[in-house]
Design an enzyme around this catalytic site. Structure first.
Site, PDB file in Angstrom:
ATOM      1  N   ARG A 260       0.711  -1.077  -0.009  1.00 49.64           N
ATOM      2  CA  ARG A 260       0.117  -0.014   0.121  1.00 49.64           C
ATOM      3  C   ARG A 260       0.845   1.231   0.105  1.00 49.64           C
ATOM      4  NH1 ARG A 260      -2.544  -3.780  -0.703  1.00 49.64           N
ATOM      5  NH2 ARG A 260      -4.001  -4.554   0.322  1.00 49.64           N
TER       6      ARG A 260
ATOM      7  N   SER B 111     -11.227   0.252   4.286  1.00 48.16           N
ATOM      8  CA  SER B 111     -10.418   0.287   5.344  1.00 48.16           C
ATOM      9  C   SER B 111      -9.718   1.307   5.868  1.00 48.16           C
ATOM     10  CB  SER B 111      -9.305  -0.889   4.828  1.00 48.16           C
ATOM     11  OG  SER B 111      -9.904  -2.125   4.752  1.00 48.16           O
TER      12      SER B 111
ATOM     13  N   GLU C 218      -4.285   3.572   6.548  1.00 50.12           N
ATOM     14  CA  GLU C 218      -4.239   3.627   5.066  1.00 50.12           C
ATOM     15  C   GLU C 218      -4.748   4.974   4.525  1.00 50.12           C
ATOM     16  OE1 GLU C 218      -5.491  -0.111   3.183  1.00 50.12           O
ATOM     17  OE2 GLU C 218      -6.624   0.955   2.027  1.00 50.12           O
TER      18      GLU C 218
HETATM   19  P1  NAP Z   1      -9.015 -10.187   4.499  1.00 50.10           P
HETATM   20  O1  NAP Z   1      -9.211 -10.953   3.466  1.00 50.10           O
HETATM   21  O2  NAP Z   1      -9.712 -10.737   5.762  1.00 50.10           O
HETATM   22  O3  NAP Z   1      -7.445 -10.394   5.060  1.00 50.10           O
HETATM   23  C1  NAP Z   1      -6.960  -9.896   6.143  1.00 50.10           C
HETATM   24  C2  NAP Z   1      -5.409  -9.769   6.238  1.00 50.10           C
HETATM   25  O4  NAP Z   1      -5.101 -11.030   5.976  1.00 50.10           O
HETATM   26  C3  NAP Z   1      -4.763  -9.059   4.929  1.00 50.10           C
HETATM   27  O5  NAP Z   1      -3.675  -8.492   5.251  1.00 50.10           O
HETATM   28  C4  NAP Z   1      -4.437 -10.191   3.750  1.00 50.10           C
HETATM   29  O6  NAP Z   1      -3.416  -9.557   3.292  1.00 50.10           O
HETATM   30  C5  NAP Z   1      -4.226 -11.063   4.862  1.00 50.10           C
HETATM   31  N1  NAP Z   1      -4.538 -12.658   4.195  1.00 50.10           N
HETATM   32  C6  NAP Z   1      -5.849 -13.092   4.199  1.00 50.10           C
HETATM   33  N2  NAP Z   1      -5.868 -14.298   3.644  1.00 50.10           N
HETATM   34  C7  NAP Z   1      -4.519 -14.450   3.178  1.00 50.10           C
HETATM   35  C8  NAP Z   1      -3.977 -15.466   2.356  1.00 50.10           C
HETATM   36  N3  NAP Z   1      -4.655 -16.521   1.749  1.00 50.10           N
HETATM   37  N4  NAP Z   1      -2.696 -15.219   1.818  1.00 50.10           N
HETATM   38  C9  NAP Z   1      -1.895 -14.031   2.107  1.00 50.10           C
HETATM   39  N5  NAP Z   1      -2.439 -13.151   3.103  1.00 50.10           N
HETATM   40  C10 NAP Z   1      -3.955 -13.250   3.438  1.00 50.10           C
HETATM   41  O7  NAP Z   1      -9.032  -8.921   4.563  1.00 50.10           O
HETATM   42  P2  NAP Z   1     -10.470  -7.882   4.194  1.00 50.10           P
HETATM   43  O8  NAP Z   1      -9.906  -6.579   5.058  1.00 50.10           O
HETATM   44  O9  NAP Z   1     -11.597  -8.420   4.202  1.00 50.10           O
HETATM   45  O10 NAP Z   1     -10.093  -7.174   2.711  1.00 50.10           O
HETATM   46  C11 NAP Z   1     -10.110  -8.155   1.584  1.00 50.10           C
HETATM   47  C12 NAP Z   1      -9.115  -7.955   0.620  1.00 50.10           C
HETATM   48  O11 NAP Z   1      -9.262  -6.502  -0.029  1.00 50.10           O
HETATM   49  C13 NAP Z   1      -7.781  -7.990   1.228  1.00 50.10           C
HETATM   50  O12 NAP Z   1      -6.828  -8.540   0.434  1.00 50.10           O
HETATM   51  C14 NAP Z   1      -7.191  -6.533   1.577  1.00 50.10           C
HETATM   52  O13 NAP Z   1      -5.800  -6.164   1.380  1.00 50.10           O
HETATM   53  C15 NAP Z   1      -7.935  -5.743   0.231  1.00 50.10           C
HETATM   54  N6  NAP Z   1      -8.254  -4.371   0.516  1.00 50.10           N
HETATM   55  C16 NAP Z   1      -7.371  -3.712   0.006  1.00 50.10           C
HETATM   56  C17 NAP Z   1      -7.658  -2.194   0.070  1.00 50.10           C
HETATM   57  C18 NAP Z   1      -6.787  -1.439  -0.992  1.00 50.10           C
HETATM   58  O14 NAP Z   1      -5.975  -1.739  -1.759  1.00 50.10           O
HETATM   59  N7  NAP Z   1      -6.901   0.060  -0.643  1.00 50.10           N
HETATM   60  C19 NAP Z   1      -8.670  -1.633   0.925  1.00 50.10           C
HETATM   61  C20 NAP Z   1      -9.391  -2.426   1.471  1.00 50.10           C
HETATM   62  C21 NAP Z   1      -9.169  -3.925   1.279  1.00 50.10           C
HETATM   63  P3  NAP Z   1      -3.451  -8.852   2.004  1.00 50.10           P
HETATM   64  O15 NAP Z   1      -3.860  -7.260   2.611  1.00 50.10           O
HETATM   65  O16 NAP Z   1      -2.121  -8.692   1.355  1.00 50.10           O
HETATM   66  O17 NAP Z   1      -4.464  -9.203   1.015  1.00 50.10           O
END
Ligand code: NAP
Length: 340
Positions: free
Chosen positions: A164, A235, A331
């Site tokens: 990020r 987020s 973020e």
């Molecule tokens: P989530 O899927 O519950 O994941 C929470 C955390 O665990 C994140 O840090 C994610 O890494 C990590 N994670 C979960 N499963 C994983 C796997 N199989 N392998 C590696 N890492 C894993 O998160 P959430 O908050 O519901 O969001 C869903 C996705 O949307 C996530 O990937 C999150 O990063 C993304 N998101 C991105 C943005 C943005 O780009 N601004 C904003 C909101 C949410 P990662 O963060 O590396 O995926």
């Protein structure tokens, strides 16, 4: 360039807070952006870029400066040395680009479906979701370097991408005008994340960029509040990266804390800490709360102020630190980029 004076930042940002900006210059071309920067120089004012305003906390005091509202259009698919590229203007909605690519059966950005914001904002924080990151397909961005007033090309190697993070975040003199991505006609589904694996186990057929994009949008719509109803910037905090020792200590105190290995240690879902360690799912102070379905997401009710959101977020960060020793980062970025 269309110029408006004294415009409420609450109308330009999805958290729906913030005072007035002196000028808002809506820019639909590269020339418009040059013109807006020149206008700022002429008035001795700072300038700052906003896309869809979906990742910013605008100050209650507003902004004595020129907001460059990025609206440069255009999506062009082309083939270069046999590879499929797409070039998009910085003002295009990111999800529009994802849909257009998926509609052509092109792989590479389908897991990034439904992320709010513009194409120009996407490289700034190297958006990522469900195991895919912008860096994997980003080729280069066309950028106005306002220090030299020259247009330059910033390649993936020069963009200093991190989790990020990118150099665009730290060099506000660089204005992204458009970006080019490398897509692929052949690809394989990246559906390892629990949310997508769950869709498959329920019988969904996630074998095309189109079906994956649709599934991701559906999952996201359940995890994030409806932006047409609530003020939110998705987020609010980044998921923290901690050392293996820190993780072991957490696990000893709080049981099985999920973790995912990364180069500098392990990434821990902050939602788990907020929910299971601190019991803060749905926590509320006045008009500001943590979303019940995903506590990483902060919700601002109508009438909330930036100050209230900032105080709330500082309180959450302090609770996390006091309980776990983890320093969490936001973020969401302040607009303008100074402390409230
Ligand atoms: P989530 O899927 O519950 O994941 C929470 C955390 O665990 C994140 O840090 C994610 O890494 C990590 N994670 C979960 N499963 C994983 C796997 N199989 N392998 C590696 N890492 C894993 O998160 P959430 O908050 O519901 O969001 C869903 C996705 O949307 C996530 O990937 C999150 O990063 C993304 N998101 C991105 C943005 C943005 O780009 N601004 C904003 C909101 C949410 P990662 O963060 O590396 O995926």
């Amino acid at each position: 360039m269309t110029l408006q004076e004294n415009v409420s930042l609450a109308t330009l940002t999805t958290l729906r807070v913030g005072g007035a900006a002196t000028y808002v210059a809506t820019c639909e071309s590269e020339e418009d952006v040059h013109e807006a920067v020149a206008l700022a120089h002429k008035h001795g004012l700072p300038f700052s870029v906003l896309g869809e305003g979906s990742n910013v906390l605008a100050h209650d005091e507003g902004y004595e400066g020129v907001v460059i509202l990025m609206r440069i259009p255009g999506v062009t698919f082309f083939t270069d040395a046999g590879a499929t590229h797409v070039r998009a203007g910085a003002g295009i909605s990111w999800d529009t680009l994802v849909q257009e690519a998926a509609g052509r059966g092109l792989w590479g950005i389908e897991n990034l479906a439904g992320i709010p914001g513009t194409v120009g904002a996407a490289p700034v924080q190297n958006i990522g979701a469900y195991g895919m990151e912008l860096i994997q397909t980003f080729l280069h961005a066309e950028v106005l370097d306002t220090r030299s007033n020259e247009q330059i090309q910033v390649s993936r190697e020069d963009a200093a991408f991190g989790y990020r993070d990118s150099r665009f975040k730290h060099e506000p003199s660089l204005i992204v005008l458009g970006a080019t991505f490398l897509l692929s006609k052949e690809g394989s589904p990246q559906v390892g994340y629990a949310d997508l694996a769950g869709c498959i186990s329920r019988g969904e057929d996630l074998t095309t960029p189109l079906s994956i994009g649709e599934a991701v949008r559906r999952v996201r719509s359940q995890k994030f509040p409806d932006r047409s109803v609530s003020g939110t910037a998705g987020s609010f905090f980044k998921n923290p990266i901690i050392t293996h020792d820190q993780h072991r200590a957490l696990a000893e105190r709080f049981g099985a804390v999920p973790s995912f290995p990364v180069t500098r240690g392990v990434k821990v879902p902050l939602a788990f800490i907020l929910d299971r360690v601190l019991g803060l799912r749905g926590y509320r102070e006045g008009k500001v709360s943590l979303f019940g379905n995903q506590p990483l997401v902060l919700v601002a009710d109508a009438g909330a102020t930036a100050k209230e959101i900032d105080t709330f977020a500082k309180g959450i960060a302090k609770r996390v630190y006091d309980a776990t020793g983890i320093v969490i980062e936001r973020e969401v970025r302040n607009f303008p980029e100074i402390n409230l």
